[in-house]
Design a protein around this motif. Structure first.
Motif, short mmCIF file in Angstrom:
data_model
loop_
_atom_site.label_atom_id
_atom_site.label_comp_id
_atom_site.label_asym_id
_atom_site.label_seq_id
_atom_site.Cartn_x
_atom_site.Cartn_y
_atom_site.Cartn_z
N VAL A 86 0.85 -1.19 0.00
CA VAL A 86 0.00 0.00 0.00
C VAL A 86 0.89 1.24 0.00
CG1 VAL A 86 -1.85 1.24 1.18
CG2 VAL A 86 -1.73 -1.26 1.34
N ASP A 87 0.61 2.14 -0.92
CA ASP A 87 1.34 3.42 -1.00
C ASP A 87 0.34 4.53 -0.71
OD1 ASP A 87 2.83 5.64 -1.62
OD2 ASP A 87 3.11 5.15 -3.74
N ILE A 88 0.45 5.12 0.51
CA ILE A 88 -0.45 6.21 0.89
C ILE A 88 0.12 7.51 0.36
CG2 ILE A 88 -1.54 7.46 2.78
CD1 ILE A 88 -1.47 4.92 4.43
N TYR A 94 -2.62 3.82 -3.37
CA TYR A 94 -2.39 2.81 -4.40
C TYR A 94 -2.15 1.47 -3.71
CZ TYR A 94 -0.04 0.27 -8.17
OH TYR A 94 0.32 -0.68 -9.11
N PHE A 95 -2.81 0.42 -4.21
CA PHE A 95 -2.71 -0.93 -3.65
C PHE A 95 -2.20 -1.88 -4.72
CE2 PHE A 95 -6.16 1.34 -1.66
CZ PHE A 95 -6.16 0.98 -0.31
N VAL A 96 -1.40 -2.85 -4.31
CA VAL A 96 -0.93 -3.85 -5.25
C VAL A 96 -0.89 -5.21 -4.56
CG1 VAL A 96 1.51 -3.38 -4.73
CG2 VAL A 96 0.90 -4.43 -6.91
N LEU A 108 -4.90 -1.43 -7.76
CA LEU A 108 -6.00 -0.48 -7.84
C LEU A 108 -5.61 0.81 -7.12
CD1 LEU A 108 -7.84 -0.27 -4.94
CD2 LEU A 108 -8.17 -2.67 -5.52
N THR A 109 -6.27 1.88 -7.51
CA THR A 109 -6.05 3.20 -6.90
C THR A 109 -7.39 3.77 -6.46
OG1 THR A 109 -4.17 3.61 -8.37
CG2 THR A 109 -5.14 5.52 -7.28
N ILE A 121 -8.82 5.09 7.35
CA ILE A 121 -8.40 3.76 7.78
C ILE A 121 -9.45 2.69 7.44
CG2 ILE A 121 -7.66 2.33 9.72
CD1 ILE A 121 -5.70 4.57 8.76
N PRO A 122 -10.73 2.91 7.72
CA PRO A 122 -11.72 1.90 7.32
C PRO A 122 -11.75 1.67 5.80
CG PRO A 122 -12.68 3.41 8.92
CD PRO A 122 -11.37 3.99 8.51
N GLU A 123 -11.53 2.72 5.02
CA GLU A 123 -11.54 2.57 3.57
C GLU A 123 -10.34 1.78 3.09
OE1 GLU A 123 -12.85 2.65 -0.23
OE2 GLU A 123 -13.95 3.26 1.56
N ILE A 124 -9.16 2.06 3.67
CA ILE A 124 -7.97 1.28 3.32
C ILE A 124 -8.18 -0.19 3.68
CG2 ILE A 124 -5.54 0.89 3.94
CD1 ILE A 124 -5.21 3.91 4.13
#
Length: 394
Positions: A86-88, A94-96, A108-109, A121-124
């Motif tokens: 995860v890149d915040i 951005y998630f991979v 996905l982004t 945080i809940p969304e991540i």
């Protein structure tokens, strides 16, 4: 005979060495491993058997014979498990999803509508769960989450400060683990980007490198002899706050003339807003790149100016650290072809000749994936170091 703790530790270390050798040199035989690392064949065969039983290594059939029976070749099972990186970022996350060798399965982004922890945080966590559910079937499933954060992170994965997100003394790890069951690892995003490029990108052949993450600010991940240099408090790499001009713009840190006030994506966009008459509407980096590529003179001059300022800071890093390689990453790297010439000219003019002889500069091979892939490598590294635990869990 009872095996002592020391013997158990040595066995665990040897098994990790055997696994690393298979990963780095595959396909190879038990005999190849023995000759490579210096362990006797019986010990290697015993350790390989355990790795096969734990489904981290597969036999793939016979190899070429040098006389006598053909040896059985071994492969690392890169699909034994998966990790999520995860890149915040300031405006997006951005998630991979990757396998154990960093091969991207899905990414996905999402846009950030609020930087308040109670909102983000809940969304991540939601996106991590969704991505984890898409991991292919495997013996170990999702083995952990790695997160890159644009700010200071201490040795306990605690977020000390993120000026652009407004998070101070925030336990991101604890907050996220309330929603998900996976182990969570957190580091500064530039450190993660350096590891990502070292493992999978432009830095594969370099043990001494500096990765520059250039977006709203400028941060650096510094590798010395293949290991992250973290400094006394784990906070090394804040190169964006080097003073490059005494009477420069005011920086968010409170000082004047910091490198990132002149050479970051934000610096470029701020200059564009003032000079190109874009005060009514915020201009984007993509729009500036398009204008420059269309030959707009004023925009080309902006990129030349920022490229020159970028070169000033890089020349300082060449003189102080004498790195083998400097990798430009982050969003500003998207404009690499527009920045490269003034940047390289400035490094040539301002760095010491002996220092720059073996110091190369390039742009991130992984593009905007560097941090996420480096973040995903954190749980993978932890997972592969504990091979005994995997065998016992079967």
């Amino acid at each position: 005979m009872k095996i002592t703790g020391d013997q158990q530790l040595i066995k665990k270390m040897n098994k990790t060495i055997v696994l690393d050798t298979i990963r780095q040199r595959q396909p190879l035989s038990r005999s190849d491993i023995s000759s490579t690392i210096g362990l006797n064949k019986a010990t290697v065969s015993s350790l390989v058997l355990e790795l096969i039983q734990s489904q981290l290594v597969n036999e793939i059939g016979p190899g070429a014979s040098s006389g006598g029976r053909k040896p059985t070749l071994l492969l690392f099972n890169s699909n034994a498990g998966y990790a999520i990186g995860v890149d915040i970022r300031i405006h997006h996350v951005y998630f991979v999803l990757v396998n154990l060798e960093g091969v991207v399965i899905k990414d996905l982004t999402i846009a950030i509508t609020s930087i308040e922890p109670d909102d983000i945080i809940p969304e991540i966590a939601k996106q991590i769960k969704a991505l984890g559910n898409e991991a292919p079937p495997s013996p170990y499933g999702v083995i952990g989450i790695g997160i890159g954060v644009p700010g200071l992170v201490d040795e306990q994965h605690h977020v000390v400060s993120t000026p652009n997100l407004g998070w101070d003394n925030f336990s991101l790890k604890t907050s996220l683990e309330q929603y998900i069951d996976y182990p969570v690892y957190i580091d500064n995003e530039a450190n993660a980007g350096a590891i990502g490029e070292r493992l999978y990108g432009a830095g594969k052949e370099s043990d001494n490198l500096i990765y520059l993450s250039i977006g709203v600010g400028i941060g650096a991940g510094i590798l010395v002899n293949g290991q992250l240099y973290r400094g006394t408090s784990n906070f090394s790499g804040e190169v964006g706050h080097m003073t490059v001009t005494e009477e420069g713009p005011l920086c968010r840190c409170g000082n004047h003339g910091c490198w990132e006030t002149l050479a970051s994506e934000k610096a470029l966009l701020d200059k564009a807003t003032k000079r190109l008459g874009q005060s009514e509407m915020e201009i984007t980096l993509d729009e500036l790149i398009a204008l420059a590529q269309a030959g707009d003179k004023a925009t080309l001059e902006l990129f030349e100016e920022v490229g020159t300022h970028l070169g000033v800071g890089l020349a300082n890093l060449v003189n102080v650290l004498n790195p083998e390689l400097m990798i430009i990453g982050g969003r500003l790297s998207l404009a690499g072809n527009l920045l490269e010439e003034p940047m390289l000219n400035t490094i040539e003019n301002r760095s010491l000749s002996y220092h720059r002889k073996k110091s190369a500069v390039t742009f991130a091979k992984l593009g905007l994936r560097s941090t996420a892939l480096g973040s995903a490598s954190m749980p993978i590294t932890a997972f592969l170091k504990d091979t005994d635990k995997h065998l016992q869990s079967e």
